[in-house]
Design a protein around this motif. Structure first.
Motif, PDB file in Angstrom:
ATOM      1  N   VAL A 168       1.286  -1.609  -0.060  1.00  0.00           N
ATOM      2  CA  VAL A 168       0.479  -0.279   0.140  1.00  0.00           C
ATOM      3  C   VAL A 168       1.189   1.534   0.004  1.00  0.00           C
ATOM      4  N   ALA A 169       0.061   2.091  -0.536  1.00  0.00           N
ATOM      5  CA  ALA A 169       0.852   3.259  -0.311  1.00  0.00           C
ATOM      6  C   ALA A 169       0.861   4.198   1.361  1.00  0.00           C
ATOM      7  N   VAL A 170       1.628   5.277   1.731  1.00  0.00           N
ATOM      8  CA  VAL A 170       1.636   6.008   2.920  1.00  0.00           C
ATOM      9  C   VAL A 170       2.197   6.811   2.164  1.00  0.00           C
ATOM     10  N   LEU A 171       0.744   8.081   2.229  1.00  0.00           N
ATOM     11  CA  LEU A 171       0.906   9.548   2.361  1.00  0.00           C
ATOM     12  C   LEU A 171       0.770  10.233   2.891  1.00  0.00           C
ATOM     13  N   PRO A 172       0.981  11.594   3.443  1.00  0.00           N
ATOM     14  CA  PRO A 172       1.225  12.417   4.890  1.00  0.00           C
ATOM     15  C   PRO A 172      -0.681  12.692   4.813  1.00  0.00           C
ATOM     16  N   ARG A 173      -0.697  12.628   5.503  1.00  0.00           N
ATOM     17  CA  ARG A 173      -2.673  13.521   6.066  1.00  0.00           C
ATOM     18  C   ARG A 173      -2.836  14.338   5.349  1.00  0.00           C
ATOM     19  N   SER A 174      -2.161  15.369   5.122  1.00  0.00           N
ATOM     20  CA  SER A 174      -2.411  16.807   4.837  1.00  0.00           C
ATOM     21  C   SER A 174      -2.515  16.979   3.436  1.00  0.00           C
ATOM     22  N   ARG A 175      -1.818  15.665   2.242  1.00  0.00           N
ATOM     23  CA  ARG A 175      -2.309  15.793   1.549  1.00  0.00           C
ATOM     24  C   ARG A 175      -3.907  15.000   1.174  1.00  0.00           C
ATOM     25  N   LYS A 176      -4.134  15.791   0.104  1.00  0.00           N
ATOM     26  CA  LYS A 176      -5.118  16.212  -0.254  1.00  0.00           C
ATOM     27  C   LYS A 176      -5.790  15.428  -1.337  1.00  0.00           C
TER      28      LYS A 176
END
Length: 313
Positions: A168-176
């Motif tokens: 799975v990909a992990v991205l900052p939660r701030s990334r909309k």
């Protein structure tokens, strides 16, 4: 001197006579008398003072009686231990595992195994796949729960797939993100900075991710290679880049990140590996226990995956 000599002798002491000892042991009285006589000849002393029908232990033989009782108890214990060892119920077992990959199921699995086999002494080792290989080569590990083996290592080990772990990909939660589905295309990450688990510790994981990116037309720009999954999540939260990790890493959830399924689906197997050929009864018993619990292991892994917060369109 045989154990039967000691059994006959202690029975005579405890029964205070040959006749009662014969009844208890279901052995003819002359056989018991002969065994005690042989024992006396070997020791060079008389063990009993005979009065009428009773046989009284001589004072000088009391210490020998205490030792005989202890020897018989030790023999019984040794016999019981040998039988339990033959059933895999006693012994030592060293298990190596990948911490983050097994977090969803290993604690409960080990707890239940110890309940079923309380006399097996376990040594548990949380190591990277490469460290597991080295520990195995040194004979420090009997069974490894790890990533797929290289072709070379497969020549000396047997293995079985426990579960298929999605990437799975992990991205900052701030990334909309605005996605057309609940997944993100791997190709859409082509311009991102990547944080990947260091190749030296887990080359299979690293190479699988890099290979998947290349199959989508780009080479990932890897700027950080931490040596722990928790650090990867922390760096993503700090907006140092994005990551591709096994879904089992979601057990190390951090508030400032989001896990997103990938398109196309990518998987990384988790296997159990052991020595090729004959293995100890304890190892075989654990493998049987693992097989009996495979469905439960996969169910726990699937539950962890279903709990991943997916990005809505």
């Amino acid at each position: 001197m045989e154990l039967r000599h000691l059994r006959y002798f202690t029975a005579v002491v405890e029964c205070k006579g040959y006749r009662e000892a014969s009844r208890r042991l279901h052995i003819a009285q002359p056989s018991i008398s002969q065994a005690v006589s042989d024992l006396e000849d070997e020791l060079g002393l008389k063990l009993f003072s005979r009065t009428h029908r009773n046989a009284r232990l001589r004072p000088e033989a009391e210490i020998f009686y205490e030792d005989a009782v202890r020897i018989l108890q030790q023999a019984e214990t040794a016999i019981l231990t040998a039988k339990r060892a033959a059933q895999g119920k006693v012994g030592r077992l060293s298990i190596g595992f990948i911490g983050s990959a097994t977090l969803s199921f290993l604690p409960d699995l080990i707890r239940r195994y110890k309940q079923a086999y309380p006399n097996v002494k376990l040594a548990l080792h949380d190591l990277y796949p490469v460290e597991l290989d080295r520990a195995y080569d040194r004979g420090e590990i009997d069974i490894a729960i790890t990533r797929p083996l290289s072709l070379e290592r497969s020549k000396s080990r047997q293995s079985k797939v426990l579960l298929r772990d999605p990437l799975v990909a992990v991205l900052p939660r701030s990334r909309k993100l605005k996605l057309k589905s609940k997944k993100i295309r791997l190709a859409d990450l082509a311009n991102e900075r990547f944080i990947l688990f260091h190749r030296q510790g887990a080359p299979g994981v690293f190479d699988t991710i890099v290979g998947a990116c290349r199959s989508q037309g780009f080479s990932p720009r890897v700027e950080n290679e931490p040596n722990s999954m928790q650090t990867i999540l922390s760096l993503v939260e700090a907006e140092e880049g994005v990551a591709i990790v096994p879904a089992s890493t979601s057990n190390l959830r951090s508030n400032g990140i989001q896990f997103v399924r990938l398109a196309p689906d990518l998987y990384l197997d988790l296997i159990v590996a052991w020595r090729l050929g004959d293995i100890s009864v304890v190892s075989r018993t654990f493998l049987d226990f693992l097989s009996a619990n495979t469905d439960a292991i996969r169910a726990k892994a699937e539950h962890a995956l279903s709990s991943i917060a997916r990005v809505e369109s």
